[in-house]
Write a protein that holds these residues in place. Sequence first.
Motif, PDB file in Angstrom:
ATOM      1  N   ASP A  34       0.779  -1.050  -0.061  1.00 17.02           N
ATOM      2  CA  ASP A  34       0.045  -0.085   0.182  1.00 17.02           C
ATOM      3  C   ASP A  34       0.830   1.191  -0.012  1.00 17.02           C
ATOM      4  OD1 ASP A  34      -2.201  -1.502   0.146  1.00 17.02           O
ATOM      5  OD2 ASP A  34      -2.714  -1.408   2.180  1.00 17.02           O
ATOM      6  N   PHE A  35       1.971   1.231   0.863  1.00 17.57           N
ATOM      7  CA  PHE A  35       2.831   2.375   0.807  1.00 17.57           C
ATOM      8  C   PHE A  35       3.569   2.666  -0.528  1.00 17.57           C
ATOM      9  CE2 PHE A  35       6.786   4.095   1.728  1.00 17.57           C
ATOM     10  CZ  PHE A  35       6.694   5.328   2.597  1.00 17.57           C
ATOM     11  N   LYS A  36       4.083   1.660  -1.115  1.00 22.86           N
ATOM     12  CA  LYS A  36       4.735   1.838  -2.529  1.00 22.86           C
ATOM     13  C   LYS A  36       3.859   2.412  -3.526  1.00 22.86           C
ATOM     14  CE  LYS A  36       8.330  -1.573  -1.966  1.00 22.86           C
ATOM     15  NZ  LYS A  36       8.881  -2.718  -2.491  1.00 22.86           N
ATOM     16  N   GLU A  37       2.679   1.650  -3.624  1.00 22.31           N
ATOM     17  CA  GLU A  37       1.512   2.104  -4.479  1.00 22.31           C
ATOM     18  C   GLU A  37       0.976   3.635  -4.398  1.00 22.31           C
ATOM     19  OE1 GLU A  37      -1.650  -0.863  -4.196  1.00 22.31           O
ATOM     20  OE2 GLU A  37      -0.491  -2.158  -5.522  1.00 22.31           O
ATOM     21  N   SER A  38       0.979   4.095  -2.991  1.00 22.89           N
ATOM     22  CA  SER A  38       0.524   5.453  -2.810  1.00 22.89           C
ATOM     23  C   SER A  38       1.658   6.493  -2.688  1.00 22.89           C
ATOM     24  CB  SER A  38      -0.283   5.397  -1.555  1.00 22.89           C
ATOM     25  OG  SER A  38       0.560   5.258  -0.440  1.00 22.89           O
TER      26      SER A  38
END
Length: 389
Positions: free
Chosen positions: A348-352
């Motif tokens: 989630d962190f990488k995608e956001s």
Amino acid sequence: MSVFSVGPKVYFGQGELKKLREINCKKAFIVTDPFMVTSGFINKVTDQLEQGNIDYEIFSEIVPDPPIEVIAKGVKVMDKFNPDAVITMGGGSAIDAAKAISYFRTLVKTGLDSSAKIEKPKFIAIPTTSGTGSEVTAFSVITDKKFNMKYPLVEEAMIPDMAILDAELVKSVPKAITADTGIDVLTHAIEAYVSTNATDYTDALAEKAIKLVFKNLKRAYDKGDDMEAREKMHNASCIAGLAFTNASLGINHSMAHILGGRFHIPHGKANALLLPYVIEFNANVKMTSAQEYTRAAIKYAEIAKFLGLTTSNNVREGVKALISAVKALIKNLGIPNKILDLKINEVDFKESLNEISDIALMDGCTPTNPREVTREELNELFKKAFYGR
């Protein structure tokens, strides 16, 4: 021409709540959180109002990271009660919410009738944590739960008229909150010190706040009933607030705002996770020669010097000493050194990443950061904070 605003009248020490009897009003609207009511803490305020024969109504629906919906409800309740004073008691969320409620209520009233003359109620802030400095600032942060975003509002009309700093109110603050809010104070002061809007006036306040934090935060954390340390940290929070409401902040807060809004990381903890990397980025000493040190690097080195972290006049060594001291303090307060330790989903962190960097870039604190920053550079800073490298 530069401007320095002195801010509200500040009463500090122990037992200062008695000042509430003297506020010269008939009706007071109290904005607080549910814990202040259920714990009986709010009685410390209402008892004083009753002794002063002041009618009151309590709005206690404030939650951490107050959402727009709660602000809107507060505006309606306040308007119906029609007070001549607003009193807010609690942490930064309660004070920020009270600011927004009072401000938007006045805005709505005057908006409905452009000829209306609405007398702004007297605004009194009573902090129960030593962190945000919101009791003396023009800043308020509210949250849009739908989009998981925090919006920092800056309006001079939101500055309280009076702040009451009673150290008795913070002696029972838990260790974790003492740590998070204390690092928030430090971040306020350091960012104000290196801000592009910093002046001699704000530097003096920021310097004092930094010294107070390094001397007293660990003491307050280790022994909550150390009233000298508690009072000094309460003062430091307020002093740092006076500094940054005039000088503004930087990307440490821009990034912390979206980390809190998107991943629900407590604000002070988010600042702690970012601070060493932001100092390193802003100073940029690895990429410069001794003849080309940035203004920020020189000022970070000044901080190291007045804290006694180094006796050298070497800017590079001063910056390194400050970063090491900040990391050591954060570690000694039991705060993790990377976002990954908070169980934030890595995918989630990488995608956001691009999105949160864009939001941080547009944050109201970014323009006064001492070094211009790009989305790519913010991406790298977020990744460093996430993985602790």
